[in-house]
Motif scaffolding. Structure first.
Motif, PDB file in Angstrom:
ATOM      1  N   ALA A  38       0.679  -1.476   0.075  1.00 15.17           N
ATOM      2  CA  ALA A  38       0.036   0.083  -0.119  1.00 15.17           C
ATOM      3  C   ALA A  38       0.857   1.329  -0.223  1.00 15.17           C
ATOM      4  CB  ALA A  38      -0.989  -0.172   1.319  1.00 15.17           C
ATOM      5  N   ALA A  39       1.846   1.239   0.867  1.00 11.67           N
ATOM      6  CA  ALA A  39       2.893   2.448   0.874  1.00 11.67           C
ATOM      7  C   ALA A  39       3.448   2.663  -0.576  1.00 11.67           C
ATOM      8  CB  ALA A  39       3.875   2.272   1.705  1.00 11.67           C
ATOM      9  N   GLY A  40       3.873   1.528  -1.199  1.00  9.69           N
ATOM     10  CA  GLY A  40       4.622   1.757  -2.348  1.00  9.69           C
ATOM     11  C   GLY A  40       3.660   2.122  -3.516  1.00  9.69           C
ATOM     12  N   LEU A  41       2.391   1.525  -3.600  1.00 10.49           N
ATOM     13  CA  LEU A  41       1.422   1.975  -4.559  1.00 10.49           C
ATOM     14  C   LEU A  41       1.003   3.505  -4.408  1.00 10.49           C
ATOM     15  CD1 LEU A  41      -0.778  -1.032  -4.789  1.00 10.49           C
ATOM     16  CD2 LEU A  41       0.699  -0.145  -6.559  1.00 10.49           C
ATOM     17  N   ALA A  42       0.932   3.743  -3.238  1.00 10.36           N
ATOM     18  CA  ALA A  42       0.572   5.295  -2.969  1.00 10.36           C
ATOM     19  C   ALA A  42       1.678   6.258  -3.253  1.00 10.36           C
ATOM     20  CB  ALA A  42       0.332   5.469  -1.463  1.00 10.36           C
ATOM     21  N   MET A  43       2.957   5.973  -3.222  1.00  8.24           N
ATOM     22  CA  MET A  43       4.265   6.625  -3.520  1.00  8.24           C
ATOM     23  C   MET A  43       4.275   6.674  -5.069  1.00  8.24           C
ATOM     24  SD  MET A  43       6.849   5.343  -0.450  1.00  8.24           S
ATOM     25  CE  MET A  43       8.272   5.761  -1.199  1.00  8.24           C
ATOM     26  N   LEU A  44       4.193   5.470  -5.632  1.00  6.84           N
ATOM     27  CA  LEU A  44       4.056   5.601  -6.993  1.00  6.84           C
ATOM     28  C   LEU A  44       2.909   6.347  -7.647  1.00  6.84           C
ATOM     29  CD1 LEU A  44       5.465   4.338  -9.633  1.00  6.84           C
ATOM     30  CD2 LEU A  44       4.089   2.437  -9.367  1.00  6.84           C
ATOM     31  N   GLY A  45       1.964   6.052  -7.227  1.00  4.35           N
ATOM     32  CA  GLY A  45       0.655   6.967  -7.576  1.00  4.35           C
ATOM     33  C   GLY A  45       0.986   8.389  -7.661  1.00  4.35           C
ATOM     34  N   PHE A  46       1.335   8.798  -6.612  1.00  2.00           N
ATOM     35  CA  PHE A  46       1.805  10.251  -6.077  1.00  2.00           C
ATOM     36  C   PHE A  46       2.654  10.885  -7.307  1.00  2.00           C
ATOM     37  CE2 PHE A  46       4.122  13.667  -4.536  1.00  2.00           C
ATOM     38  CZ  PHE A  46       2.797  14.788  -4.343  1.00  2.00           C
ATOM     39  N   ALA A  47       3.781   9.876  -7.567  1.00  2.00           N
ATOM     40  CA  ALA A  47       4.771  10.310  -8.489  1.00  2.00           C
ATOM     41  C   ALA A  47       4.322  10.399  -9.885  1.00  2.00           C
ATOM     42  CB  ALA A  47       5.811   9.324  -8.294  1.00  2.00           C
ATOM     43  N   ILE A  48       3.452   9.577 -10.285  1.00  2.00           N
ATOM     44  CA  ILE A  48       2.779   9.472 -11.582  1.00  2.00           C
ATOM     45  C   ILE A  48       1.970  10.837 -11.787  1.00  2.00           C
ATOM     46  CG2 ILE A  48       1.054   8.306 -13.003  1.00  2.00           C
ATOM     47  CD1 ILE A  48       2.499   5.817 -12.236  1.00  2.00           C
ATOM     48  N   TRP A  49       1.048  11.114 -10.741  1.00  2.60           N
ATOM     49  CA  TRP A  49       0.041  12.114 -10.706  1.00  2.60           C
ATOM     50  C   TRP A  49       0.835  13.484 -10.874  1.00  2.60           C
ATOM     51  CZ3 TRP A  49       0.281  16.227  -7.230  1.00  2.60           C
ATOM     52  CH2 TRP A  49      -0.752  17.179  -7.278  1.00  2.60           C
ATOM     53  N   SER A  50       1.988  13.619 -10.075  1.00  6.43           N
ATOM     54  CA  SER A  50       2.748  14.717 -10.006  1.00  6.43           C
ATOM     55  C   SER A  50       3.437  14.989 -11.443  1.00  6.43           C
ATOM     56  CB  SER A  50       3.787  14.633  -9.011  1.00  6.43           C
ATOM     57  OG  SER A  50       4.762  15.640  -9.100  1.00  6.43           O
ATOM     58  N   GLU A  51       3.781  13.762 -12.038  1.00  4.33           N
ATOM     59  CA  GLU A  51       4.292  14.153 -13.427  1.00  4.33           C
ATOM     60  C   GLU A  51       3.420  14.481 -14.560  1.00  4.33           C
ATOM     61  OE1 GLU A  51       7.624  13.789 -14.659  1.00  4.33           O
ATOM     62  OE2 GLU A  51       8.194  13.583 -12.521  1.00  4.33           O
ATOM     63  N   TYR A  52       2.204  13.884 -14.570  1.00  3.13           N
ATOM     64  CA  TYR A  52       1.316  14.355 -15.586  1.00  3.13           C
ATOM     65  C   TYR A  52       0.269  15.755 -15.143  1.00  3.13           C
ATOM     66  CZ  TYR A  52       1.627   9.887 -18.007  1.00  3.13           C
ATOM     67  OH  TYR A  52       2.247   8.898 -18.706  1.00  3.13           O
ATOM     68  N   SER A  53       0.395  16.023 -13.873  1.00  2.00           N
ATOM     69  CA  SER A  53      -0.188  17.441 -13.762  1.00  2.00           C
ATOM     70  C   SER A  53       0.753  18.649 -13.585  1.00  2.00           C
ATOM     71  CB  SER A  53      -1.072  17.275 -12.364  1.00  2.00           C
ATOM     72  OG  SER A  53       0.035  17.125 -11.141  1.00  2.00           O
ATOM     73  N   TRP A  54       2.024  18.298 -13.882  1.00  2.00           N
ATOM     74  CA  TRP A  54       2.947  19.339 -13.846  1.00  2.00           C
ATOM     75  C   TRP A  54       2.743  20.518 -14.757  1.00  2.00           C
ATOM     76  CZ3 TRP A  54       6.364  20.553 -17.680  1.00  2.00           C
ATOM     77  CH2 TRP A  54       7.437  21.724 -17.568  1.00  2.00           C
ATOM     78  N   LEU A  55       2.444  20.258 -16.115  1.00  2.00           N
ATOM     79  CA  LEU A  55       2.112  21.222 -16.886  1.00  2.00           C
ATOM     80  C   LEU A  55       0.817  22.291 -16.602  1.00  2.00           C
ATOM     81  CD1 LEU A  55       2.270  22.668 -19.646  1.00  2.00           C
ATOM     82  CD2 LEU A  55       0.883  20.839 -20.659  1.00  2.00           C
ATOM     83  N   ASP A  56      -0.358  21.527 -16.105  1.00  2.00           N
ATOM     84  CA  ASP A  56      -1.379  22.315 -15.569  1.00  2.00           C
ATOM     85  C   ASP A  56      -1.121  23.081 -14.564  1.00  2.00           C
ATOM     86  OD1 ASP A  56      -2.838  21.323 -17.724  1.00  2.00           O
ATOM     87  OD2 ASP A  56      -3.608  19.721 -16.589  1.00  2.00           O
ATOM     88  N   ARG A  57      -0.443  22.573 -13.271  1.00  2.00           N
ATOM     89  CA  ARG A  57      -0.156  23.232 -12.156  1.00  2.00           C
ATOM     90  C   ARG A  57       1.066  24.453 -12.357  1.00  2.00           C
ATOM     91  NH1 ARG A  57       2.879  20.244  -8.719  1.00  2.00           N
ATOM     92  NH2 ARG A  57       3.189  18.642 -10.568  1.00  2.00           N
ATOM     93  N   THR A  58       1.976  24.149 -13.283  1.00  4.35           N
ATOM     94  CA  THR A  58       2.960  25.274 -13.564  1.00  4.35           C
ATOM     95  C   THR A  58       2.325  26.432 -14.411  1.00  4.35           C
ATOM     96  OG1 THR A  58       4.627  23.585 -13.469  1.00  4.35           O
ATOM     97  CG2 THR A  58       5.360  25.750 -14.456  1.00  4.35           C
ATOM     98  N   ALA A  59       1.564  26.056 -15.389  1.00  2.00           N
ATOM     99  CA  ALA A  59       0.988  27.210 -16.075  1.00  2.00           C
ATOM    100  C   ALA A  59      -0.048  27.857 -15.555  1.00  2.00           C
ATOM    101  CB  ALA A  59       0.135  26.300 -17.517  1.00  2.00           C
ATOM    102  N   ALA A  60      -0.802  27.408 -14.546  1.00  2.00           N
ATOM    103  CA  ALA A  60      -1.717  27.857 -14.016  1.00  2.00           C
ATOM    104  C   ALA A  60      -1.038  28.895 -12.878  1.00  2.00           C
ATOM    105  CB  ALA A  60      -2.642  27.053 -12.951  1.00  2.00           C
ATOM    106  N   ALA A  61       0.163  28.440 -12.459  1.00  2.00           N
ATOM    107  CA  ALA A  61       0.977  29.479 -11.597  1.00  2.00           C
ATOM    108  C   ALA A  61       1.751  30.559 -12.268  1.00  2.00           C
ATOM    109  CB  ALA A  61       2.100  28.726 -10.627  1.00  2.00           C
ATOM    110  N   LEU A  62       1.862  30.532 -13.310  1.00  2.00           N
ATOM    111  CA  LEU A  62       2.298  31.612 -14.241  1.00  2.00           C
ATOM    112  C   LEU A  62       1.034  32.980 -14.201  1.00  2.00           C
ATOM    113  CD1 LEU A  62       4.355  29.989 -17.095  1.00  2.00           C
ATOM    114  CD2 LEU A  62       5.212  31.101 -14.969  1.00  2.00           C
TER     115      LEU A  62
END
Length: 171
Positions: A38-62
């Motif tokens: 469960a810990a490993g899956l949660a960490m992997l899931g967060f890392a994947i979410w972070s990679e795929y949401s990076w563009l939207d989060r960064t563009a919104a911050a600009l």
């Protein structure tokens, strides 16, 4: 980058704690390996979410004045899920809020941003009538004509997305 690493570790620890609590409350009904899984899956899931949401989060911050005009998507062997859906690793925005216009010349800033690297701001001028671009390395001032003396103009393709977006300021 450091904050994301800390978030991943905290999420893994928190998830492990929750699963251990569930095991204690259910008197060991879950297998012992479920905590680590469960810990490993949660960490992997967060890392994947972070990679795929990076563009939207960064563009919104600009801010709303920044328009994303182009992005680079990549497939990477160390991230096998990117072969299903490529991940955005770089993008360019045009700062439409900082646009100056003089005689069909549009001057603005381009933001070149890459994941895990320092971004760059490039002041540029676009000749919307002749379809060309010049980088203004010293930045641009109130006297745009003086800034462009001796500029190295680069001819662009008609459908260049950066040129097209910058020249919308003329409308």
């Amino acid at each position: 980058m450091l904050l994301e690493f800390i978030a991943v570790i905290a999420l893994g620890g928190g998830t492990a704690g929750i699963v251990m609590l569930i095991q204690k409350l259910t008197r060991g009904a879950l297998p012992r390996w479920s905590t680590s899984a469960a810990a490993g899956l949660a960490m992997l899931g967060f890392a994947i979410w972070s990679e795929y949401s990076w563009l939207d989060r960064t563009a919104a911050a600009l801010g709303p004045d920044h328009v994303v005009v182009t992005s680079v998507e990549r497939k990477q062997i160390w991230r096998p899920w990117t072969y299903l859906v490529p991940v955005t690793t770089r993008f360019i925005t045009v700062d439409m809020g900082k646009t100056q216009i003089k005689d069909r010349i549009v001057a603005t800033d381009l933001y070149l941003l890459s994941r895990w690297q320092k971004g760059a701001v490039v002041p540029v001028a676009f000749d919307c009538q002749l379809g060309r671009r010049a980088d203004i390395f010293a930045g641009f001032s109130d006297d745009l004509a003086a800034d462009l003396i001796g500029a190295n103009w680069i001819t662009l393709e008609e459908n260049d997305p950066i040129f097209t977006q910058a020249c919308t300021a003329l409308n």
